[in-house]
Design a protein around this motif. Structure first.
Motif, PDB file in Angstrom:
ATOM      1  N   ILE A 164       0.844  -1.189   0.000  1.00 56.34           N
ATOM      2  CA  ILE A 164       0.000   0.000   0.000  1.00 56.34           C
ATOM      3  C   ILE A 164       0.878   1.236   0.000  1.00 56.34           C
ATOM      4  N   ASP A 165       0.219   2.404  -0.067  1.00 55.71           N
ATOM      5  CA  ASP A 165       0.961   3.646   0.109  1.00 55.71           C
ATOM      6  C   ASP A 165       0.987   3.976   1.603  1.00 55.71           C
ATOM      7  N   GLN A 166       1.232   5.224   1.943  1.00 58.56           N
ATOM      8  CA  GLN A 166       1.390   5.582   3.344  1.00 58.56           C
ATOM      9  C   GLN A 166       0.096   6.055   3.994  1.00 58.56           C
ATOM     10  N   ASP A 167      -1.044   5.719   3.406  1.00 59.57           N
ATOM     11  CA  ASP A 167      -2.325   6.169   3.921  1.00 59.57           C
ATOM     12  C   ASP A 167      -2.605   5.540   5.293  1.00 59.57           C
ATOM     13  N   VAL A 168      -2.842   6.395   6.300  1.00 57.55           N
ATOM     14  CA  VAL A 168      -3.047   5.918   7.667  1.00 57.55           C
ATOM     15  C   VAL A 168      -4.368   5.177   7.793  1.00 57.55           C
ATOM     16  N   ALA A 169      -5.426   5.703   7.147  1.00 55.47           N
ATOM     17  CA  ALA A 169      -6.740   5.066   7.227  1.00 55.47           C
ATOM     18  C   ALA A 169      -6.704   3.673   6.607  1.00 55.47           C
ATOM     19  N   MET A 170      -5.973   3.533   5.521  1.00 57.76           N
ATOM     20  CA  MET A 170      -5.839   2.235   4.864  1.00 57.76           C
ATOM     21  C   MET A 170      -5.133   1.243   5.784  1.00 57.76           C
ATOM     22  N   ALA A 171      -4.044   1.690   6.395  1.00 55.27           N
ATOM     23  CA  ALA A 171      -3.295   0.828   7.305  1.00 55.27           C
ATOM     24  C   ALA A 171      -4.132   0.435   8.521  1.00 55.27           C
ATOM     25  N   LYS A 172      -5.031   1.304   8.929  1.00 56.67           N
ATOM     26  CA  LYS A 172      -5.903   1.013  10.068  1.00 56.67           C
ATOM     27  C   LYS A 172      -6.949  -0.036   9.713  1.00 56.67           C
ATOM     28  N   ALA A 173      -7.426  -0.027   8.460  1.00 55.18           N
ATOM     29  CA  ALA A 173      -8.503  -0.939   8.053  1.00 55.18           C
ATOM     30  C   ALA A 173      -8.009  -2.356   7.800  1.00 55.18           C
ATOM     31  N   ILE A 174      -6.753  -2.512   7.353  1.00 54.08           N
ATOM     32  CA  ILE A 174      -6.238  -3.835   6.973  1.00 54.08           C
ATOM     33  C   ILE A 174      -6.297  -4.840   8.126  1.00 54.08           C
ATOM     34  N   PRO A 175      -5.767  -4.546   9.323  1.00 57.03           N
ATOM     35  CA  PRO A 175      -5.822  -5.541  10.404  1.00 57.03           C
ATOM     36  C   PRO A 175      -7.236  -5.833  10.899  1.00 57.03           C
ATOM     37  N   ILE A 176      -8.166  -4.920  10.650  1.00 54.70           N
ATOM     38  CA  ILE A 176      -9.554  -5.160  11.060  1.00 54.70           C
ATOM     39  C   ILE A 176     -10.185  -6.248  10.195  1.00 54.70           C
ATOM     40  N   VAL A 177      -9.965  -6.175   8.889  1.00 55.39           N
ATOM     41  CA  VAL A 177     -10.598  -7.105   7.942  1.00 55.39           C
ATOM     42  C   VAL A 177      -9.699  -8.289   7.639  1.00 55.39           C
ATOM     43  N   MET A 178      -8.381  -8.051   7.527  1.00 58.15           N
ATOM     44  CA  MET A 178      -7.437  -9.112   7.158  1.00 58.15           C
ATOM     45  C   MET A 178      -6.311  -9.172   8.185  1.00 58.15           C
ATOM     46  N   PRO A 179      -6.582  -9.664   9.377  1.00 62.05           N
ATOM     47  CA  PRO A 179      -5.580  -9.625  10.460  1.00 62.05           C
ATOM     48  C   PRO A 179      -4.333 -10.439  10.180  1.00 62.05           C
ATOM     49  N   ASP A 180      -4.414 -11.452   9.309  1.00 64.74           N
ATOM     50  CA  ASP A 180      -3.255 -12.300   9.027  1.00 64.74           C
ATOM     51  C   ASP A 180      -2.460 -11.832   7.809  1.00 64.74           C
ATOM     52  N   THR A 181      -2.864 -10.730   7.203  1.00 68.16           N
ATOM     53  CA  THR A 181      -2.174 -10.205   6.027  1.00 68.16           C
ATOM     54  C   THR A 181      -1.110  -9.189   6.440  1.00 68.16           C
ATOM     55  N   SER A 182       0.089  -9.354   5.918  1.00 70.38           N
ATOM     56  CA  SER A 182       1.160  -8.383   6.163  1.00 70.38           C
ATOM     57  C   SER A 182       1.022  -7.238   5.173  1.00 70.38           C
ATOM     58  N   HIS A 183       1.134  -6.020   5.656  1.00 66.68           N
ATOM     59  CA  HIS A 183       1.089  -4.901   4.716  1.00 66.68           C
ATOM     60  C   HIS A 183       2.429  -4.167   4.736  1.00 66.68           C
ATOM     61  N   ARG A 184       2.899  -3.820   3.536  1.00 65.22           N
ATOM     62  CA  ARG A 184       4.196  -3.182   3.344  1.00 65.22           C
ATOM     63  C   ARG A 184       4.029  -1.969   2.432  1.00 65.22           C
ATOM     64  N   LEU A 185       5.007  -1.078   2.485  1.00 61.34           N
ATOM     65  CA  LEU A 185       5.023   0.056   1.565  1.00 61.34           C
ATOM     66  C   LEU A 185       5.647  -0.369   0.248  1.00 61.34           C
ATOM     67  N   CYS A 186       5.119   0.148  -0.856  1.00 61.69           N
ATOM     68  CA  CYS A 186       5.665  -0.194  -2.159  1.00 61.69           C
ATOM     69  C   CYS A 186       6.979   0.567  -2.377  1.00 61.69           C
ATOM     70  N   THR A 187       7.745   0.117  -3.385  1.00 59.75           N
ATOM     71  CA  THR A 187       9.075   0.672  -3.640  1.00 59.75           C
ATOM     72  C   THR A 187       9.025   2.164  -3.946  1.00 59.75           C
ATOM     73  N   TRP A 188       8.021   2.588  -4.701  1.00 56.72           N
ATOM     74  CA  TRP A 188       7.926   3.995  -5.089  1.00 56.72           C
ATOM     75  C   TRP A 188       7.809   4.886  -3.864  1.00 56.72           C
ATOM     76  N   HIS A 189       6.976   4.471  -2.878  1.00 59.25           N
ATOM     77  CA  HIS A 189       6.803   5.295  -1.686  1.00 59.25           C
ATOM     78  C   HIS A 189       8.041   5.256  -0.792  1.00 59.25           C
ATOM     79  N   LEU A 190       8.741   4.110  -0.791  1.00 59.40           N
ATOM     80  CA  LEU A 190       9.999   4.065  -0.050  1.00 59.40           C
ATOM     81  C   LEU A 190      11.006   5.048  -0.633  1.00 59.40           C
ATOM     82  N   MET A 191      11.055   5.114  -1.959  1.00 59.90           N
ATOM     83  CA  MET A 191      11.965   6.054  -2.608  1.00 59.90           C
ATOM     84  C   MET A 191      11.566   7.498  -2.314  1.00 59.90           C
TER      85      MET A 191
END
Length: 328
Positions: free
Chosen positions: A254-281
């Motif tokens: 995902i990108d750095q969206d805080v709301a998105m990061a908040k929703a992922i563990p609620i719906v998909m608690p076993d899914t790891s979320h990472r920042l994509c290469t473009w946002h890391l750069m």
């Protein structure tokens, strides 16, 4: 009721509007959020130019109903709706700027306010677009009642929960059979992005994207969102899992969206979320931009972000989950 410290949407003395219509729309929006309907009351216009000088906007329950002298023996009179409420907004034309200034605002009501779930049924909040009006006319000619027509609009939008208070589409998700089959094969690692494009209504477009065995881009689903809040993302992720037989991705970029990061563990608690290469750069450019002036350092970072990832992909082939969980 909204928080008292949130003043952006609340009228106040001295507030300036470009026109009377702007003031009406602002007060009506405020009324919708608080749970009351508004109407135009007293006004004064210039005798020569017919320009509006004063306008009083009031709560719909302002005043009292006058006695109808035409039919004093009526047995089934309408229920009394007015309570003498004094809530109001008064605007006055400013001669120097040609704009309208709020000179009086009374906030208190003497009646109960409507809950947010029912606010869209208030008289001043009932609005439909020209397209919807045509659709309602056609459905009425076909024998559908008004309630059935609105229910049909809700079903077409994916459910009444997908419509806002003005019966406009809010969130919409779709995935066809090919997308579902592709996800079953290549859905271990998914990139989720809402930064691709905004339409003229400034609604974000979201896409679920991955790679197949030939390193070709495949799309697993797409959505139009009303906003980028945690609630919208929870709704979207739930519908995505429902379409994909409840199979959650192992890793979600995902990108750095805080709301998105908040929703992922609620719906998909076993899914790891990472920042994509473009946002890391982009983070690197933001925080250590001075290092990029050195060509050698920039070359090391480029190799770190891009070449290592490609080497790992070539090494492991289609085993995308191994690549995704590698920490760089």
């Amino acid at each position: 009721m909204e928080p008292e410290n949130d003043c952006d949407w609340k009228p106040k003395l001295g507030m300036i509007f470009d026109s009377e219509q702007c003031a009406y729309e602002f007060y009506n929006t405020y009324g919708g959020r608080m749970g009351f309907s508004i109407r135009r009351d007293y006004c004064k216009k210039d005798k020569f130019t017919n320009q509006l000088i004063h306008r009083l906007l009031v709560c719909n329950k302002e005043g009292f109903r006058k006695v109808d002298k035409r039919d004093p023996l009526s047995k089934n009179s309408r229920a009394e709706t007015r309570t003498g409420c004094e809530a109001r907004l008064y605007i006055k034309l400013h001669d120097g700027t040609g704009k309208y200034v709020v000179t009086d605002f009374k906030e208190k009501h003497n009646h109960d306010l409507v809950s947010p779930e029912c606010a869209h049924m208030l008289p001043s909040q009932r609005k439909i677009s020209a397209t919807q009006a045509i659709q309602l006319d056609l459905e009425a000619q076909s024998g559908l009642r008004l309630g059935q027509s609105f229910e049909l609009m809700g079903r077409e939008a994916g459910g009444r929960q997908c419509l806002d208070n003005e019966e406009q589409i809010t969130n919409m998700f779709w995935a066809d059979a090919q997308m579902i089959m592709d996800y079953a094969q290549f859905g271990d690692v998914v990139t989720f992005d809402t930064t691709y494009k905004l339409n003229k209504e400034h609604r974000p477009f979201a896409s679920y994207v991955g790679f197949n065995y030939h390193r070709e881009t495949v799309i697993f689903g797409a959505a139009l969102l009303y906003d980028e809040t945690a609630e919208s993302f929870v709704w979207l992720f739930e519908n995505f899992l429902e379409a994909m037989s409840r199979k959650a991705p192992k890793t979600l970029f995902i990108d750095q969206d805080v709301a998105m990061a908040k929703a992922i563990p609620i719906v998909m608690p076993d899914t790891s979320h990472r920042l994509c290469t473009w946002h890391l750069m982009q983070n690197a450019l933001k925080h250590v931009n001075c290092l990029f002036q050195d060509k050698e350092v920039k070359g090391v970072l480029d190799k770190f972000f891009f070449h290592i990832l490609i080497s790992f992909y070539d090494m492991y082939g289609s085993c995308s989950s191994t690549i995704a969980h590698s920490r760089f």
